[in-house]
Write a protein that holds these residues in place. Sequence first.
Motif, PDB file in Angstrom:
ATOM      1  N   GLU A   1      66.591   1.657  65.341  1.00  0.00           N
ATOM      2  CA  GLU A   1      67.855   1.371  65.220  1.00  0.00           C
ATOM      3  C   GLU A   1      68.263   0.346  64.015  1.00  0.00           C
ATOM      4  OE1 GLU A   1      70.190   1.235  69.132  1.00  0.00           O
ATOM      5  OE2 GLU A   1      68.062   1.499  70.035  1.00  0.00           O
TER       6      GLU A   1
ATOM      7  N   ALA B   1      68.142  -4.212  70.798  1.00  0.00           N
ATOM      8  CA  ALA B   1      66.689  -4.644  70.899  1.00  0.00           C
ATOM      9  C   ALA B   1      66.613  -6.246  71.040  1.00  0.00           C
ATOM     10  CB  ALA B   1      66.031  -4.632  69.495  1.00  0.00           C
TER      11      ALA B   1
ATOM     12  N   ARG C   1      67.134  -6.736  74.916  1.00  0.00           N
ATOM     13  CA  ARG C   1      66.255  -6.338  75.819  1.00  0.00           C
ATOM     14  C   ARG C   1      64.980  -7.538  75.641  1.00  0.00           C
ATOM     15  NH1 ARG C   1      67.697  -0.887  74.170  1.00  0.00           N
ATOM     16  NH2 ARG C   1      66.658  -1.027  71.910  1.00  0.00           N
TER      17      ARG C   1
ATOM     18  N   ILE D   1      51.065  -1.462  65.198  1.00  0.00           N
ATOM     19  CA  ILE D   1      51.042  -2.629  65.325  1.00  0.00           C
ATOM     20  C   ILE D   1      49.606  -3.453  65.048  1.00  0.00           C
ATOM     21  CG2 ILE D   1      51.394  -5.082  66.523  1.00  0.00           C
ATOM     22  CD1 ILE D   1      53.669  -3.663  68.075  1.00  0.00           C
TER      23      ILE D   1
ATOM     24  N   PHE E   1      52.989 -16.551  73.705  1.00  0.00           N
ATOM     25  CA  PHE E   1      53.327 -15.546  72.540  1.00  0.00           C
ATOM     26  C   PHE E   1      52.244 -15.163  71.598  1.00  0.00           C
ATOM     27  CE2 PHE E   1      57.928 -17.188  72.643  1.00  0.00           C
ATOM     28  CZ  PHE E   1      58.514 -16.160  73.259  1.00  0.00           C
TER      29      PHE E   1
END
Length: 126
Positions: free
Chosen positions: A39, A45, A48, A81, A114
Amino acid sequence: GRPETFYDAVGGHETFAAIVHRFYQQVAEDPVLRPLYPEEDLGPAEQRLLMFLEQYWGGPQTYSHQRGHPRLRMRHGPFPIGPLERDAWLRCMRVAVDEADLPEERRRQMWDYFEMAATSMMNKSW
Ligand code: HEM
C-alpha cells in the motif's frame, strides 16, 4: 493484584506507539523494505504492527479481536524475506528501540525478541 506486564513496565501505549511510529519512518526511507509494502499509505501497516506488539507484550488484545490469530509467518508468505530484508527490518527497528530509552534489561529483552522474530519470518535464504 496482577503482576505488572512488560507493556506497563515500559510505559504502555505511549512507548509502543513511539517505537512503531519511528520504525515506519525508517521503513518509508528504506530502499529494501519500502517496495515490499503493497500500500501507498503505511498508516494501516503501522497500526497493525502496533496492535500486534501491544498484545504480544501484555497490553490490549485488540490485534486478535480485529485480525484473528496472528499467524505471522503465513501472513508474510507473500513477501520475499531473506537475510537482506531481515537485516533491513532490524536496522530500522534498532533505531526505534534505541530512541525509546528503555532500561537496559527491558531493552535487551525486547531486542532479543525482535532478532528472533525477524529471523523466523525469513522465507528464502538469499
Ligand atoms: C505485515 C514485512 C518482520 C509483524 C507486514 C507487511 C510487510 C511486512 C510487507 C504487510 C504490510 C501490511 O500489513 O499492510 C516484513 C519484513 C520483515 C518483517 C520484510 C523482516 C523480517 C516482522 C516482524 C514482526 C512483524 C519481526 C513482528 C515482531 C507484522 C505484522 C503485520 C506485518 C503484525 C500485519 C499482519 C496482519 O495482516 O495482521 N510485514 N515484516 N513483521 N508484519 Fe512484518
